[in-house]
Design an enzyme around this catalytic site. Structure first.
Site, PDB file in Angstrom:
ATOM      1  N   ASP A   1      -5.144  -9.665  13.073  1.00 46.92           N
ATOM      2  CA  ASP A   1      -5.222  -8.239  13.398  1.00 46.92           C
ATOM      3  C   ASP A   1      -4.263  -7.962  14.565  1.00 46.92           C
ATOM      4  OD1 ASP A   1      -6.010  -5.700  14.514  1.00 46.92           O
ATOM      5  OD2 ASP A   1      -7.768  -5.832  13.219  1.00 46.92           O
TER       6      ASP A   1
ATOM      7  N   ASP B   1      -4.679  -6.205   5.300  1.00 47.46           N
ATOM      8  CA  ASP B   1      -5.723  -7.036   5.902  1.00 47.46           C
ATOM      9  C   ASP B   1      -5.683  -8.452   5.342  1.00 47.46           C
ATOM     10  OD1 ASP B   1      -6.970  -5.222   7.668  1.00 47.46           O
ATOM     11  OD2 ASP B   1      -7.830  -4.162   5.958  1.00 47.46           O
TER      12      ASP B   1
ATOM     13  N   PHE C   1      -4.890   3.230  14.685  1.00 48.43           N
ATOM     14  CA  PHE C   1      -5.143   4.242  13.672  1.00 48.43           C
ATOM     15  C   PHE C   1      -6.359   3.817  12.854  1.00 48.43           C
ATOM     16  CE2 PHE C   1      -1.848   7.536  12.737  1.00 48.43           C
ATOM     17  CZ  PHE C   1      -1.128   7.377  13.904  1.00 48.43           C
TER      18      PHE C   1
ATOM     19  N   ASN D   1       0.839  -1.205   0.000  1.00 49.16           N
ATOM     20  CA  ASN D   1       0.000   0.000   0.000  1.00 49.16           C
ATOM     21  C   ASN D   1       0.869   1.249   0.000  1.00 49.16           C
ATOM     22  OD1 ASN D   1       0.528   0.846   2.862  1.00 49.16           O
ATOM     23  ND2 ASN D   1      -0.305  -1.196   3.230  1.00 49.16           N
TER      24      ASN D   1
ATOM     25  N   LYS E   1     -11.994  -3.329  18.175  1.00 50.15           N
ATOM     26  CA  LYS E   1     -10.631  -3.797  18.433  1.00 50.15           C
ATOM     27  C   LYS E   1     -10.243  -3.627  19.898  1.00 50.15           C
ATOM     28  CE  LYS E   1      -9.181  -2.816  13.672  1.00 50.15           C
ATOM     29  NZ  LYS E   1      -8.070  -3.280  12.829  1.00 50.15           N
TER      30      LYS E   1
HETATM   31  O1  PMT Z   1       3.020   6.237   6.385  1.00 50.64           O
HETATM   32  P1  PMT Z   1       2.505   7.552   5.853  1.00 50.64           P
HETATM   33  O2  PMT Z   1       2.731   7.718   4.382  1.00 50.64           O
HETATM   34  O3  PMT Z   1       2.986   8.714   6.652  1.00 50.64           O
HETATM   35  O4  PMT Z   1       0.903   7.521   5.995  1.00 50.64           O
HETATM   36  C1  PMT Z   1       0.320   7.500   7.263  1.00 50.64           C
HETATM   37  C2  PMT Z   1      -0.887   6.557   7.317  1.00 50.64           C
HETATM   38  C3  PMT Z   1      -1.999   7.088   6.445  1.00 50.64           C
HETATM   39  C4  PMT Z   1      -0.486   5.141   6.853  1.00 50.64           C
HETATM   40  C5  PMT Z   1      -1.301   6.503   8.843  1.00 50.64           C
HETATM   41  O5  PMT Z   1      -1.677   7.784   9.256  1.00 50.64           O
HETATM   42  C6  PMT Z   1      -2.435   5.511   9.064  1.00 50.64           C
HETATM   43  O6  PMT Z   1      -3.600   5.805   8.896  1.00 50.64           O
HETATM   44  N1  PMT Z   1      -2.058   4.272   9.477  1.00 50.64           N
HETATM   45  C7  PMT Z   1      -3.013   3.154   9.669  1.00 50.64           C
HETATM   46  C8  PMT Z   1      -3.374   2.580   8.336  1.00 50.64           C
HETATM   47  C9  PMT Z   1      -4.341   1.407   8.470  1.00 50.64           C
HETATM   48  O7  PMT Z   1      -3.951   0.293   8.232  1.00 50.64           O
HETATM   49  O8  PMT Z   1      -5.530   1.734   8.916  1.00 50.64           O
HETATM   50  P2  PMT Z   1      -6.793   0.703   9.021  1.00 50.64           P
HETATM   51  O9  PMT Z   1      -7.945   1.582   9.268  1.00 50.64           O
HETATM   52  O10 PMT Z   1      -6.806  -0.197   7.834  1.00 50.64           O
HETATM   53  O11 PMT Z   1      -6.435  -0.176  10.283  1.00 50.64           O
HETATM   54  C10 PMT Z   1      -6.922   0.098  11.581  1.00 50.64           C
HETATM   55  C11 PMT Z   1      -5.862  -0.216  12.624  1.00 50.64           C
HETATM   56  O12 PMT Z   1      -5.645  -1.623  12.662  1.00 50.64           O
HETATM   57  C12 PMT Z   1      -4.509   0.411  12.384  1.00 50.64           C
HETATM   58  O13 PMT Z   1      -3.975   0.814  13.617  1.00 50.64           O
HETATM   59  C13 PMT Z   1      -3.680  -0.733  11.795  1.00 50.64           C
HETATM   60  O14 PMT Z   1      -2.296  -0.583  12.130  1.00 50.64           O
HETATM   61  C14 PMT Z   1      -4.278  -1.924  12.515  1.00 50.64           C
HETATM   62  N2  PMT Z   1      -4.209  -3.202  11.805  1.00 50.64           N
HETATM   63  C15 PMT Z   1      -4.823  -3.391  10.613  1.00 50.64           C
HETATM   64  C16 PMT Z   1      -4.799  -4.639  10.009  1.00 50.64           C
HETATM   65  C17 PMT Z   1      -4.121  -5.702  10.647  1.00 50.64           C
HETATM   66  N3  PMT Z   1      -4.044  -6.917  10.102  1.00 50.64           N
HETATM   67  N4  PMT Z   1      -3.506  -5.483  11.818  1.00 50.64           N
HETATM   68  C18 PMT Z   1      -3.538  -4.273  12.412  1.00 50.64           C
HETATM   69  O15 PMT Z   1      -2.974  -4.089  13.483  1.00 50.64           O
END
Ligand code: PMT
Length: 399
Positions: free
Chosen positions: A306, A279, A323, A210, A341
């Protein structure tokens, strides 16, 4: 209380009679726990001998270009990376003008240009030089760029005049510098952080990934160090240099990130999941490069574990900040993730259309069960400092 424990201050000294006061400033900064390295402009060395600063800082003093050289011509970059903050005291009118122009015609201005760390200046000059429209114009631009301005103070000047333009006294400067670093709100806390993307392998050559550059996560790592935390950074593949004092572990896939986080988390107090973790991963990995045959192919995907939810479900869980990267309906989706979560807090940002990922600026809203706090768009470094201040408050309230 030692206010600057673990902080690395690069003190720039430019040509002004106030340079003699900076010797005392070095002593006071060290008394507050800071490690200090001094860079002097050529003119500054005419006011005070570099040996004075060497003796007081306990480190060699840099002035000429090659003082910072390690043999590959990149010593100035290393020196810029070493610092948590660059403080220029005294900052002469000439130095401020060169800083405003983005000049790199000596070691000190080059370091400022090559640094993304906090920069503060303590002006020192005759009152008419300070009042001059050119200086005031320079100050306005520097402030707008996020450079902190400490003083000047008012009173009798070396030239015999009385007015605004004196460098602040060293004890006042130490107080102001400590305040800039924040309250040391995470002093002693052990903070684990993920940053960057993951790569999910398809075959020997290809992967799914990504747009995350790691900038947001790395800025948080730096801000947490500035706030006094011991930081472990688990990083996906990015083209960034980790803050000098972070312990960095590199991973590629979501599975590797999961294993690294689970191994580290028992020794940490706070977990921030800034990584853009995939994911899904391809169900099968082909050691051979997949050959082009049909017009379309099917790629079966399976869900990754996750990571942040797994950490939040641990019996001795740390304070957990996730995030949410969203393209629409940000609050609803973010609050959904906060609850599903089991997080203490979630940092929600809008992504897509050149927002959030890859770029240098970002806006963020932090949500927790009973409240929220919106942070306006700014550089990721400034945003990270604001986020760490809020995370620090909530972490202390929860423990
Ligand atoms: O890296 P940059 O270019 O500076 O950009 C920053 C960013 C946009 C990547 C950052 O600000 C951001 O949003 N990071 C989280 C991206 C993300 O995966 O978001 P999500 O909404 O898909 O996931 C929700 C949360 O679950 C996140 O904390 C993620 O780290 C976590 N997650 C997701 C999937 C997974 N299998 N395990 C996880 O822990």
């Amino acid at each position: 209380m030692i206010k600057l424990a673990n902080k690395r201050v690069l003190l720039g000294v430019s040509g002004s009679i106030a340079a003699y006061k900076s010797a005392e400033l070095v002593r006071l900064l060290r008394q507050q726990g800071a490690e200090v390295r001094v860079v002097m402009t050529a003119t500054a060395t005419e006011f005070v001998q570099p040996l004075t600063f060497q003796a007081l800082s306990g480190n060699m003093v840099y002035s000429a270009w090659d003082d910072a050289d390690r043999g590959d011509g990149m010593g100035h970059i290393e020196l810029a990376r070493w610092a948590d903050a660059i403080i220029i005291a005294p900052a002469s009118a000439d130095l401020l003008a060169r800083l405003r122009q983005g000049m790199a015609n000596d070691l000190l201005t080059t370091l400022c240009l090559a640094s993304d760390r906090m920069i503060a200046v303590a002006p020192a000059m005759n009152r008419l030089m300070w009042e001059n429209a050119a200086t005031q114009d320079n100050m306005a631009v520097l402030k707008q760029r996020g450079i902190h301005v400490l003083g000047p103070g008012t009173g009798g000047q070396a030239c015999g005049e009385i007015g605004l333009g004196r460098m602040l006294e060293p004890d006042q400067l130490v107080q102001d510098i400590s305040a800039l670093f924040g309250s040391g709100i995470l002093s002693g806390a052990r903070l684990l952080l993920t940053a960057g993307p993951t790569r999910e392998p398809i075959d020997a050559m290809r992967f799914l990934s990504n747009r995350s550059s790691g900038k947001m996560g790395y800025a948080l790592a730096q801000a947490a160090i500035e706030a006094g935390a011991d930081v472990t950074l688990i990083s996906g593949p990015v083209a960034l240099t980790a803050p000098a004092r972070a312990k960095r572990r590199d991973v590629n896939s979501a599975n590797e990130m999961y294993e690294a986080v689970m191994a580290e988390v028992p020794t940490h107090d706070i977990f921030i999941s800034a990584a853009a973790v995939a994911d899904y991963r391809p169900l099968e990995f082909s050691k051979e490069k997949v050959k082009r045959k049909a017009n379309t192919i099917d790629l079966a995907l399976t869900q990754n574990r996750d990571i942040v939810a797994s950490v939040a479900a641990l019996p001795n869980k740390p304070f957990v900040v996730g995030f949410a990267a969203e393209t629409s309906d940000v609050e609803r989706h973010a609050r959904g993730k906060l609850q599903r979560k089991g997080l203490d807090m979630i940092a929600a940002n809008q992504v897509g259309d050149g927002q959030g990922a890859e770029v240098d600026d970002n806006a963020m809203t932090l949500y927790w069960v009973e409240g929220s706090h919106h942070l306006e768009k700014t550089t990721k470094h400034k945003l990270a400092r604001q986020m760490i201040a809020i995370i620090g408050e909530h972490y202390h309230a929860a423990t």
